[in-house]
Every structure is written in structure tokens, then in C-alpha cells.
Design an enzyme around this catalytic site. Structure first.
Site, PDB file in Angstrom:
ATOM      1  N   GLY A 129       0.688  -1.221   0.104  1.00 24.36           N
ATOM      2  CA  GLY A 129       0.062   0.203   0.099  1.00 24.36           C
ATOM      3  C   GLY A 129       0.710   1.227   0.057  1.00 24.36           C
TER       4      GLY A 129
ATOM      5  N   CYS B 154       5.148  -6.293   1.587  1.00 27.68           N
ATOM      6  CA  CYS B 154       5.668  -4.698   1.662  1.00 27.68           C
ATOM      7  C   CYS B 154       4.869  -3.916   2.658  1.00 27.68           C
ATOM      8  CB  CYS B 154       5.318  -4.191   0.224  1.00 27.68           C
ATOM      9  SG  CYS B 154       6.289  -2.740  -0.088  1.00 27.68           S
TER      10      CYS B 154
ATOM     11  N   HIS C 245       7.691  -7.741  -4.244  1.00 32.26           N
ATOM     12  CA  HIS C 245       6.614  -8.183  -4.703  1.00 32.26           C
ATOM     13  C   HIS C 245       6.590  -9.635  -5.541  1.00 32.26           C
ATOM     14  CE1 HIS C 245       4.160  -4.387  -3.719  1.00 32.26           C
ATOM     15  NE2 HIS C 245       5.509  -3.841  -3.633  1.00 32.26           N
TER      16      HIS C 245
END
Ligand code: XMP
Length: 507
Positions: A51, A78, A165
């Protein structure tokens, strides 16, 4: 299934998508969801997404700590990893600099989430803050040159964090990492297919609706068509699909939609309201006014027609995941998140309970469902068509005469483009009728007729677009046919503007 908690990352959809590609169903939830309202009997693990916020921001979204108490595996990606750190007593270091791009990951522990992977491989980083101190009982299981804790895990609980990611293609072995988490750690079977989605939706809709009735507004577009078929499969003729002809549809459109659904055994409640719409649009030239009138009138017609069936509790809508995310991805300063309720749909005063079976899916997944439910290609693969229809393709004032001319010209454009085998390469191709007349000559006669503009664009998502370099021969054929076959037109021009700064539609 796996529940993905969305903290506003641009990649959240991709996480859910990748998991589904592994054959495991996954749904996306808001961090504010009440854990007790989640289908916990089906959820085998959680992924906390990335985010844009920093965990120390005033408005930083936080999930309920109950998620860590359920004994189900949790993977933070993350921001999700930093949130785990903060919530479980570790320390995150604030940084104004983002680490962005490729990094070489060195794996320190290959026992579970990195099982079967090489010692080193490339990953995709995109983060500002990083872990300074891990929570009690956690240890680093991978590092990069700049990030000593690039991945961690708890020794006692099945809680994992990744600073990179795994869902993006730039991360090598991202799919394997997600697979290790979802299958080995969470214990999910790889048995989910679109067919299972259909079966499960049908079961859920039946359970929810009981023996009541459901309304839906069928436009003939992919989303509303798929919803109609899906809900019809669940409850048969207790679904009442209302199809409104607003007089602004393309040539033969209403007929084709009705025939298609009839052949699929679905009864459609058809309303010809073209007179009403066209009366209200008389003399209106402003595009936004046109849109507003059409929107309002649609709601009136729908309301009147719906009332003929008595009090109905449910409304089915073809809301897709990108519609949902647009309405919640605003992590504004107040952190007020619009509810998913009524995304792009009918007004609140309608007071329907919404059935939105496609709300976790992407367009191509919806198409696949449509295909499985027998929806023909002419609906499945059709170019997008705007809600206000031909009203925004007759530039200026709308009359029946102009609409009829436009319908004929438009049908020729589409037919020729299909014949040339180019239809599916284009995002949209259509005709626009200008409210300008120009002089021409036909036979020995001077004519003074309308101008048609042909628009054909290539685009990935409609946000930007380029005019298509259609072959001259094709353009010539389209022009000839329109001028010869469509009475009232004596000139055809080709629109060679890109978006931006132009838009795809002329109004
Ligand atoms: P523009 O013209 O803004 O269009 O470049 C981008 C895409 O959106 C469609 N469009 C609409 N769709 N209601 C809709 O449902 C509208 O008022 C509307 N205006 C534009 C357009 O066809 C293109 O695909």
C-alpha cells in the site's frame, strides 16, 4: 480460499489474480472488514497487500489484530510486512527515499516459503520504509544488499513477510513463492476453476435469495449479460431482467439482445421507452446535460417497471473488481472509504439488497464465465458502448432522423471493419454524426447533407488511445458505402486524433 486484505496497493488485484491462477480461489477485502463477518470456515490463509501509506502515517490503514490470533497463516507483502512488524511489536524505519526496481535476493532459509528455489534470484522492490527490528520470535529468511530483512518469518506462528512483490512478473519465482505459501503453508488444494466459481456463486445466490425475486438491469454489455445468466442459472425465472430501449441503441441491438437471451432460455422484460427519452432530449445540445437526462430517465423507467412486480428485495449488478477498487482506493486524508455499496449503480433510495457475483473478478475472467454459460461472441467480444449510447455520437441536438442516419452509417463501419478482420484489434470503431451540413454533388444534383466522422481507436484500457492506421482501401470502402447507402450523408471524414488530448467519444 485465500483472503487478500487490501491496503491500497496498485498490485492488490494482481495478488488475488495470481492466486486464482494457481487454482485457488481468492477474494479481496477491505482492512476495515469485521473479521467475524469473513467466511472463516473457507479461508485458509491471509495475504496483507502492499500500500502507498507508511505505517506511521496518521491515516495508515490497519487491519484487526484478530487476524493474527486465528492460527491461520498470514503473508504480509511490503506494507503488509511492515504492518505485521508494527502490530506485533517490531520497529519500522521511516524513510523518505523509496527503493524501487530490481534487487538480488539472497535466500537464508529454504525450508518453506522459498522451498525449491535457487539461493539467489532477482526480485522487484518498491518500498519506502523498512524493517529495523523484527517482532519477537521472528527471523530474517532472505536479504538484499540494501535490505537486511527482505523476508522474515515467525518461528512459532505461520506468519511471513516479504519486502518485495512476488505478484509482479519482474520477480523471478514469484509464482513459486505464492504457490509455496498458498499450497504448502496454507494447505489449499489447486482445484479451483472458473466452473467452480460458477457452481459456488449459484449456490450462494440460491441460499441468499431463498424463494424471493431478483431484479437486474440488462444493457446487453458483457457484465450485465453475464450477471443475468449467472443469476438465472441460480433461480430461473425468479430473476427479472429489465432491458430498456432508450432509443439510443445501435442498429438491431435490442433485437439481437432479446434473441440471444431467448435462445439461452432467459425471459427478458423489454421496455420500449425511446419516445420518453427522445422527448426529454429534444433541443438539448450540451453533452453533460444529455448524460444527466439519460441517467435520470433510466432510473424513472426502471423504477416504474420494477414496481409492476411488487416489492422486490434484491437487485443483481455487474460490478467488477476494478469498479469496486475505484470506489475504495482513495486513502484520502480523512481516510474515509466510500462503501462498496451501489458502485456506479442505482441510487440509494432504491433500497435494494445488492447481489454482485462478479465483484472480485476481472474483465477477462468475466468473459470466461460468460463463455462457459454459453454467451455468444457477438456479446462477449463486443466493443465497449457508452451508457448514453448514440446520444453522445450525434453531436449537438438529437433527432430521430439523425439517429436513424447514424445507425445505418455505424452499421457499415462495424461491418466493414469486421470483414477486414480488424474488429478485435481495435478498442472501439464507430460512426459519429455531425450536426454540420456540407455541399456535395450526386448525379447532376447539388446536395446539402450531413457529415459522418469515422472513429477507430486502439487502446489497452480506454484511458489513453491512438487513432488506428486503418488501410486506405478500407477507409475508402467505408466512405463509399456510407455515401451511397445512407440517405442524408454526402461526406465522410476520418478522425485522426489521439487521446489525450482528444477523447474517444466526440461528446
Ligand atoms: P472518452 O470519450 O472519455 O471514453 O475517451 C473513454 C471510454 O469510456 C466510454 N464512455 C462512456 N461510457 N458512459 C459510459 O458508460 C459515458 O457517459 C461514457 N463516455 C465515454 C467510451 O465509449 C470509451 O470506451
Amino acid at each position: 480460499m485465500i483472503a487478500v486484505i487490501d491496503f491500497g496497493s496498485q498490485y492488490t488485484q494482481l495478488i488475488a489474480r495470481r492466486i486464482r491462477e494457481l487454482g485457488v480461489y481468492s477474494e479481496i477485502y477491505s482492512p476495515f472488514v469485521d473479521v467475524r463477518e469473513l467466511p472463516l470456515d473457507r479461508i485458509k490463509g491471509f495475504v496483507l497487500s502492499g500500500g502507498p501509506a507508511s505505517v506511521y502515517d496518521d491515516n495508515a490503514p490497519v487491519c484487526s489484530s484478530e487476524i493474527f490470533e486465528l492460527g491461520k497463516p498470514v503473508l504480509g507483502i511490503c506494507y503488509g510486512m511492515q504492518l505485521i512488524t508494527r502490530m506485533l511489536g517490531g520497529v519500522v524505519e521511516r524513510s523518505d527515499k523509496r527503493e524501487y526496481g530490481f534487487a538480488l535476493l539472497r535466500v537464508l532459509d529454504k525450508s518453506d516459503i522459498f522451498k525449491g528455489l535457487p539461493d539467489e534470484f532477482q526480485v522487484w522492490m518498491s518500498h519506502g520504509d523498512r524493517i529495523l527490528k523484527m517482532p519477537e520470535g521472528f527471523r530474517a529468511i532472505a536479504e538484499t544488499e540494501n535490505t537486511p530483512v527482505a523476508a522474515f518469518k515467525s518461528d512459532h506462528r505461520k506468519i511471513y513477510g516479504l519486502q518485495f512483490h512476488p505478484e509482479v512478473v519482474h520477480t523471478a519465482y514469484g509464482k513459486e513463492i505464492l504457490s509455496n505459501f498458498v499450497k504448502d503453508i496454507c494447505g489449499c488444494e489447486s482445484d479451483w476453476r472458473m466452473e467452480s466459481f460458477i457452481e459456488q456463486s449459484v449456490r450462494e445466490i440460491r441460499e441468499r435469495v431463498g424463494d424471493e425475486k431478483v431484479l437486474c438491469a440488462l444493457s446487453g454489455g458483457v457484465d450485465s449479460s453475464v450477471v443475468t445468466l449467472l443469476v438465472h442459472k441460480a433461480i430461473g425465472d425468479r430473476l427479472i431482467p429489465i432491458f430498456v430501449d432508450n432509443g439510443l441503441l445501435r442498429k438491431n441491438e435490442a433485437k439481437e439482445v432479446l434473441e440471444t437471451f431467448e435462445s439461452l432460455g432467459v425471459k427478458i422484460h423489454f421496455v420500449d421507452a425511446s419516445e420518453r427519452f427522445l422527448n426529454r432530449l429534444k433541443g438539448v445540445t450540451d453533452p453533460e446535460k444529455k448524460r444527466k437526462i439519460i441517467g435520470e430517465e433510466f432510473i424513472r423507467v426502471f423504477e416504474e417497471e420494477a414496481s409492476k412486480f411488487g416489492k422486490i428485495r434484491f437487485l443483481a449488478q455487474g460490478t467488477l473488481y476494478p469498479d469496486v477498487i475505484e470506489s475504495i482506493s482513495v486513502w484520502g486524508p480523512s481516510s474515509t472509504i466510500k462503501s462498496h455499496h451501489n458502485v456506479g449503480g442505482l441510487p440509494d433510495r432504491f433500497d435494494f439488497e445488492l447481489i454482485e457475483p462478479l465483484r472480485f473478478l476481472f474483465k477477462d475472467e468475466v468473459r470466461e464465465i460468460g463463455r462457459l454459460l454459453g454467451l455468444p461472441d457477438r456479446i462477449l467480444k463486443r466493443h465497449p458502448f457508452p451508457g448514453p449510447g448514440l446520444a453522445i455520437r450525434v453531436v449537438g441536438e438529437i433527432t430521430r432522423e439523425k439517429l436513424d442516419i447514424l445507425r445505418e452509417a455505424d452499421a457499415i463501419v462495424v461491418e466493414e471493419i469486421k470483414n477486414a478482420g480488424l474488429y478485435h484489434k481495435l478498442w472501439q470503431a464507430f460512426a459519429v454524426l455531425l450536426s454540420v451540413k456540407s455541399v456535395g454533388v450526386m448525379g447532376d444534383e447539388r446536395t446539402y447533407d450531413y457529415v459522418v466522422a469515422v472513429r477507430a481507436v486502439e487502446s489497452v484500457d480506454g484511458m489513453t488511445a491512438d487513432w488506428s492506421r486503418l488501410p486506405y482501401e478500407l477507409l475508402g470502402r467505408i466512405s463509399n458505402r456510407i455515401i451511397n447507402e445512407v440517405k442524408g450523408v454526402n461526406r465522410v471524414v476520418y478522425d485522426i486524433s489521439s487521446k489525450p488530448p482528444s477523447t474517444i467519444e466526440w461528446e
